[in-house]
Design a protein around this motif. Sequence first.
Motif, PDB file in Angstrom:
ATOM      1  N   GLY A   1       0.809  -1.217   0.000  1.00 50.95           N
ATOM      2  CA  GLY A   1       0.000   0.000   0.000  1.00 50.95           C
ATOM      3  C   GLY A   1       0.839   1.262   0.000  1.00 50.95           C
ATOM      4  O   GLY A   1       2.058   1.217   0.146  1.00 50.95           O
ATOM      5  N   THR A   2       0.162   2.380  -0.180  1.00 55.92           N
ATOM      6  CA  THR A   2       0.828   3.676  -0.157  1.00 55.92           C
ATOM      7  C   THR A   2       1.431   3.959   1.217  1.00 55.92           C
ATOM      8  O   THR A   2       2.508   4.540   1.328  1.00 55.92           O
ATOM      9  N   ALA A   3       0.699   3.537   2.256  1.00 53.00           N
ATOM     10  CA  ALA A   3       1.125   3.875   3.606  1.00 53.00           C
ATOM     11  C   ALA A   3       1.690   2.677   4.350  1.00 53.00           C
ATOM     12  O   ALA A   3       2.472   2.826   5.284  1.00 53.00           O
TER      13      ALA A   3
ATOM     14  N   GLY B   1      -4.711   5.646   1.081  1.00 49.87           N
ATOM     15  CA  GLY B   1      -3.877   6.800   1.362  1.00 49.87           C
ATOM     16  C   GLY B   1      -4.106   7.891   0.330  1.00 49.87           C
ATOM     17  O   GLY B   1      -4.535   8.995   0.658  1.00 49.87           O
ATOM     18  N   GLY B   2      -3.845   7.562  -0.923  1.00 47.33           N
ATOM     19  CA  GLY B   2      -3.932   8.571  -1.973  1.00 47.33           C
ATOM     20  C   GLY B   2      -5.278   8.642  -2.657  1.00 47.33           C
ATOM     21  O   GLY B   2      -5.659   9.681  -3.188  1.00 47.33           O
TER      22      GLY B   2
ATOM     23  N   GLU C   1       0.014  12.584  10.380  1.00 41.27           N
ATOM     24  CA  GLU C   1      -0.271  11.152  10.143  1.00 41.27           C
ATOM     25  C   GLU C   1      -0.349  10.399  11.467  1.00 41.27           C
ATOM     26  O   GLU C   1      -1.257   9.603  11.697  1.00 41.27           O
TER      27      GLU C   1
ATOM     28  N   LYS D   1      -3.324  11.365  13.575  1.00 43.54           N
ATOM     29  CA  LYS D   1      -4.561  10.855  12.977  1.00 43.54           C
ATOM     30  C   LYS D   1      -4.786   9.382  13.288  1.00 43.54           C
ATOM     31  O   LYS D   1      -5.924   8.938  13.447  1.00 43.54           O
TER      32      LYS D   1
ATOM     33  N   GLY E   1      -7.388   1.776   5.018  1.00 39.97           N
ATOM     34  CA  GLY E   1      -6.888   2.367   6.258  1.00 39.97           C
ATOM     35  C   GLY E   1      -7.661   3.584   6.739  1.00 39.97           C
ATOM     36  O   GLY E   1      -7.900   3.753   7.936  1.00 39.97           O
ATOM     37  N   THR E   2      -8.076   4.428   5.802  1.00 36.44           N
ATOM     38  CA  THR E   2      -8.756   5.659   6.204  1.00 36.44           C
ATOM     39  C   THR E   2     -10.136   5.379   6.790  1.00 36.44           C
ATOM     40  O   THR E   2     -10.648   6.162   7.599  1.00 36.44           O
TER      41      THR E   2
HETATM   42  P1  ATP Z   1      -3.909   3.497  -1.728  1.00 34.49           P
HETATM   43  O1  ATP Z   1      -5.128   2.601  -1.737  1.00 34.49           O
HETATM   44  O2  ATP Z   1      -4.232   4.934  -1.868  1.00 34.49           O
HETATM   45  O3  ATP Z   1      -2.783   3.014  -2.575  1.00 34.49           O
HETATM   46  P2  ATP Z   1      -3.051   2.140   0.672  1.00 34.49           P
HETATM   47  O4  ATP Z   1      -3.469   0.862   0.053  1.00 34.49           O
HETATM   48  O5  ATP Z   1      -1.712   2.267   1.249  1.00 34.49           O
HETATM   49  O6  ATP Z   1      -3.330   3.383  -0.262  1.00 34.49           O
HETATM   50  P3  ATP Z   1      -4.354   1.831   3.155  1.00 34.49           P
HETATM   51  O7  ATP Z   1      -3.184   1.153   3.751  1.00 34.49           O
HETATM   52  O8  ATP Z   1      -5.632   1.103   3.003  1.00 34.49           O
HETATM   53  O9  ATP Z   1      -4.040   2.513   1.778  1.00 34.49           O
HETATM   54  O10 ATP Z   1      -4.648   3.175   3.964  1.00 34.49           O
HETATM   55  C1  ATP Z   1      -3.654   4.100   4.223  1.00 34.49           C
HETATM   56  C2  ATP Z   1      -4.266   5.330   4.841  1.00 34.49           C
HETATM   57  O11 ATP Z   1      -4.975   4.953   6.026  1.00 34.49           O
HETATM   58  C3  ATP Z   1      -3.240   6.359   5.267  1.00 34.49           C
HETATM   59  O12 ATP Z   1      -3.659   7.629   4.875  1.00 34.49           O
HETATM   60  C4  ATP Z   1      -3.228   6.235   6.788  1.00 34.49           C
HETATM   61  O13 ATP Z   1      -2.907   7.453   7.424  1.00 34.49           O
HETATM   62  C5  ATP Z   1      -4.654   5.841   7.066  1.00 34.49           C
HETATM   63  N1  ATP Z   1      -4.813   5.163   8.355  1.00 34.49           N
HETATM   64  C6  ATP Z   1      -4.189   4.050   8.785  1.00 34.49           C
HETATM   65  N2  ATP Z   1      -4.574   3.735  10.033  1.00 34.49           N
HETATM   66  C7  ATP Z   1      -5.474   4.681  10.395  1.00 34.49           C
HETATM   67  C8  ATP Z   1      -6.230   4.932  11.583  1.00 34.49           C
HETATM   68  N3  ATP Z   1      -6.143   4.120  12.632  1.00 34.49           N
HETATM   69  N4  ATP Z   1      -7.053   5.997  11.610  1.00 34.49           N
HETATM   70  C9  ATP Z   1      -7.159   6.820  10.553  1.00 34.49           C
HETATM   71  N5  ATP Z   1      -6.466   6.656   9.410  1.00 34.49           N
HETATM   72  C10 ATP Z   1      -5.628   5.602   9.331  1.00 34.49           C
END
Ligand code: ATP
Length: 271
Positions: free
Chosen positions: A36-38, A148-149, A190, A193, A234-235
């Motif tokens: 993932g992005t994050a 994330g994005g 981050e 949050k 994640g969001t």
């Molecule tokens: P994308 O789908 O955009 O490529 P990704 O797959 O990395 O991103 P996820 O890992 O599903 O996305 O989510 C990442 C996002 O979730 C980040 O912005 C992170 O700050 C947020 N996030 C993670 N844990 C929490 C939480 N407990 N509360 C709020 N936001 C969170």
Amino acid sequence: NEMTLHCNKFIQTFETVIKTPKKSKSDVFYTGVDLGTACIVLVVLGSDYQPVAGAYQYANVVRDGMVVDYVGAVDIVRELKEELEKKLGTTLVYAAASLPPGTDGLDGGAIKNVVQSAGFELTNVLDEPTAANQLLGLTDGAVVDIGGGTTGIAILENGKVVKVADEATGGTHLSLVIAGNYKFNFEQAEKYKRNVKHHDELLLVVKPVIQKISSIISNQVKGYKVNDIYLVGGTACLKGIETIIEKETGIKTIKPINPMFVTPIGIALSC
Ligand code: ATP
């Protein structure tokens, strides 16, 4: 309902085995790798497709489904793999991975190469909403993946994905608004949050961004029969986000206990 119960039970088991891997007599293991992005997540299932171990690490090696730090990505996946192998006392061979919808031609090769270079034999690559639905098991409705994005939307009818879309608003935008509001830098925002203790207070600050995400959802589902929205990503962990989305879209919105693990578990189930 029954589906949510099944899904939540599976996630709970996964959260338990992240902390304490389960002794398993399996002779074969299936690993889901979510880049993932994050965050990078590895989910290991035994031969009965039940969770036995898992690990994750926050990292900035992928942006919107594009691998931006190839070497870094391989290193993290390999480290997590080795850590899990040590805990389980076995070698992990088979893995599946996923791609954001619409990026296959663009960068799919890089994600595949990362997983293979980390030492896995790749058995399957599927798009993220289809992966999430391996766990959710939806036949009708919308899977909304707030990452994330981006926010990804997949609409299902009679068990088939009939539409996918990905639009550029996600957790990063929430963090930018939080940073501006509290005079934090991005990393501080981050971290702030992700702490559930701050969620009640943050919900007001980020409400306009959630309204924007809601209008993206409303526009994408227009013309389709969508009675339920299932939130993953994640969001979606932000406490109360489901209430705003339900109110703004007028569509019943359901969220599993830990939406962040739905796609990674689904990837492993497809292995
Ligand atoms: P994308 O789908 O955009 O490529 P990704 O797959 O990395 O991103 P996820 O890992 O599903 O996305 O989510 C990442 C996002 O979730 C980040 O912005 C992170 O700050 C947020 N996030 C993670 N844990 C929490 C939480 N407990 N509360 C709020 N936001 C969170």
